[in-house]
Scaffold this active site. Structure first.
Site, short mmCIF file in Angstrom:
data_model
loop_
_atom_site.label_atom_id
_atom_site.label_comp_id
_atom_site.label_asym_id
_atom_site.label_seq_id
_atom_site.Cartn_x
_atom_site.Cartn_y
_atom_site.Cartn_z
N LEU A 58 0.80 -1.22 0.15
CA LEU A 58 0.01 0.01 -0.03
C LEU A 58 0.94 1.20 -0.11
O LEU A 58 1.21 1.93 1.06
CB LEU A 58 -0.72 -0.04 1.18
CG LEU A 58 -2.11 -1.21 1.30
CD1 LEU A 58 -2.47 -1.14 2.61
CD2 LEU A 58 -2.79 -1.41 0.08
N GLU A 60 1.70 4.06 -3.05
CA GLU A 60 1.42 4.69 -4.33
C GLU A 60 2.89 5.18 -4.87
O GLU A 60 3.25 5.09 -6.13
CB GLU A 60 0.32 5.74 -4.26
CG GLU A 60 -1.02 5.40 -4.24
CD GLU A 60 -1.35 5.03 -2.77
OE1 GLU A 60 -0.65 5.25 -1.77
OE2 GLU A 60 -2.47 4.32 -2.66
N GLN A 82 -5.36 3.11 -6.63
CA GLN A 82 -6.57 2.39 -6.24
C GLN A 82 -7.67 3.43 -6.40
O GLN A 82 -9.00 3.04 -6.57
CB GLN A 82 -6.51 1.66 -4.90
CG GLN A 82 -7.65 0.81 -4.50
CD GLN A 82 -7.43 0.05 -3.30
OE1 GLN A 82 -7.36 0.52 -2.23
NE2 GLN A 82 -7.35 -1.27 -3.35
N PHE A 83 -7.64 4.78 -5.82
CA PHE A 83 -8.52 5.59 -6.22
C PHE A 83 -7.59 7.17 -6.32
O PHE A 83 -6.65 7.24 -5.96
CB PHE A 83 -9.21 6.13 -4.65
CG PHE A 83 -10.40 5.01 -4.41
CD1 PHE A 83 -11.49 5.23 -5.01
CD2 PHE A 83 -9.98 4.01 -3.56
CE1 PHE A 83 -12.58 4.13 -4.54
CE2 PHE A 83 -10.84 2.99 -3.09
CZ PHE A 83 -12.13 3.14 -3.71
N PHE A 88 -1.73 12.35 -4.91
CA PHE A 88 -0.68 13.00 -4.43
C PHE A 88 0.53 12.09 -3.89
O PHE A 88 1.58 12.81 -3.88
CB PHE A 88 -1.18 13.95 -3.18
CG PHE A 88 -2.22 15.07 -3.87
CD1 PHE A 88 -1.95 16.02 -4.45
CD2 PHE A 88 -3.78 14.63 -3.36
CE1 PHE A 88 -2.93 16.72 -4.86
CE2 PHE A 88 -4.72 15.41 -3.76
CZ PHE A 88 -4.34 16.60 -4.43
N HIS A 129 -11.85 9.80 -1.85
CA HIS A 129 -12.16 8.64 -2.66
C HIS A 129 -12.74 9.27 -4.20
O HIS A 129 -12.63 8.46 -5.41
CB HIS A 129 -12.97 7.42 -2.28
CG HIS A 129 -12.06 6.79 -1.24
ND1 HIS A 129 -11.77 7.15 -0.01
CD2 HIS A 129 -11.65 5.45 -1.25
CE1 HIS A 129 -11.09 6.34 0.74
NE2 HIS A 129 -11.17 5.15 0.08
#
Length: 325
Positions: A58, A60, A82-83, A88, A129
């Site tokens: 997890l 990004e 994922q969203f 950022f 999200h």
């Protein structure tokens, strides 16, 4: 042809390209065993194995760095954020590295990366999200930014994105994932990036939009037709680069235009489209070009999102101001 939802069309496009090119890799948070949080990658791990489809931590920023390294060594990565509200965490990789690599290296290196991510409101998600952050991407030179509005477009545009040698940010609106079905060819086909689509012909007003707002605009056009107005709806499909030719052709035909986006009013795609129309077709206009957007506030908690999000009634109200100017 098969009847597919957008999520099924996206899965079909991913499967097509994983079969076509062994250098294509698919990875992200929960995309493997679980098949993605929305099941966009369901069944692909089993079919192609964990060397081609795999879960990541997890993180990004790690997903972005991995994508760049793989692209530099000959692979064609398809990372999932994922969203998109979490972009950022990976902005340096996307805006500071991927987008600049071909220029920085004098054309020696390409970045054939397709960053997939869901976004958009109307489905009562938690904070961060549903944010529409596509304007940040479109402002970044070196990136192509694609936002499909239908299952047919989603498959053809995604295949084109994966095959493109430049980095593409491919944004999938959450509300459209399972909103309706459409006939989608089961074989491979492509839709050119940077080419808009006139979803509805009209002569009195052009509505220029993209993503979920295409459907709000089409509904508004149907209602306006009952009052005797002929409204054209242009689906941008690619918001960077914009299809200026199609936009201007539509405005020159109708003489009036509004631009509709789900994102906040400040900056954004709508402002760019209005500026382009004013630069290139101001003498064809019979009225000012107006915008329909969300308010310039943080995306509200889910209890208030139906008040905050633009809808077809807002489109009708703004359209009438232009039509009766």
């Amino acid at each position: 042809m098969a009847q597919m939802t957008m999520i099924q069309a996206i899965t079909d496009a991913l499967r097509t390209e994983l079969r076509n090119d062994p250098k294509t890799l698919l990875f992200g948070e929960d995309v493997g065993v679980n098949g993605g949080v929305f099941r966009a990658t369901e069944g692909l791990l089993k079919e192609f194995g964990e060397d081609r489809v795999f879960d990541t931590p997890l993180a990004e920023s790690g997903i972005g760095g991995l994508s760049i390294g793989l692209a530099l060594t000959g692979f064609r990565p398809i990372p999932e954020i994922q969203f998109f509200g979490f972009v950022f965490e990976v902005m340096d990789s996307i805006a500071g590295q991927m987008s600049r690599m071909r220029y920085r290296s004098g054309g020696r290196y390409n970045m054939p990366i397709t960053v997939r991510s869901p976004f958009g409101g109307g489905v009562h998600t938690p904070e961060l999200h549903s944010d529409s952050l596509e304007g940040l991407m479109a402002q970044t030179p070196g990136l192509k930014v694609v936002v499909p509005s239908t299952p047919y477009d989603a498959k053809g545009l995604l295949i084109s994105s994966i095959r493109d040698n430049d980095p593409v940010v491919f944004l999938e609106h959450l509300k459209l994932y399972r909103a309706f079905r459409q006939e989608v060819p089961e074989g491979e086909y492509t839709i050119p990036l940077g080419k808009a689509d006139v979803k509805r012909e009209g002569t009195d007003l052009s509505i220029i939009t993209y993503g979920a707002m295409v459907h709000e605009s089409l509904k508004a056009a149907e209602e306006l037709e009952k009052e005797g107005f002929s409204v054209e709806v242009v689906d941008l499909r690619t918001i960077s680069p914009l299809d200026i030719e199609t936009i201007i052709a539509s405005v020159e035909k109708t003489g009036r235009a509004i631009v509709v986006q789900e994102a906040q009013k400040q900056a954004g795609i709508a402002a760019t489209v209005v500026a382009e129309i004013n630069d290139r077709a101001i003498l064809s206009l019979e009225a000012p070009v107006l915008r329909v957007t969300a308010a310039d506030t943080i995306y509200p908690f889910s209890q208030a999102e139906s008040v905050w999000l633009p809808n077809y009634k807002d489109v009708i109200e703004t359209a009438k101001k232009v039509l009766t100017f």
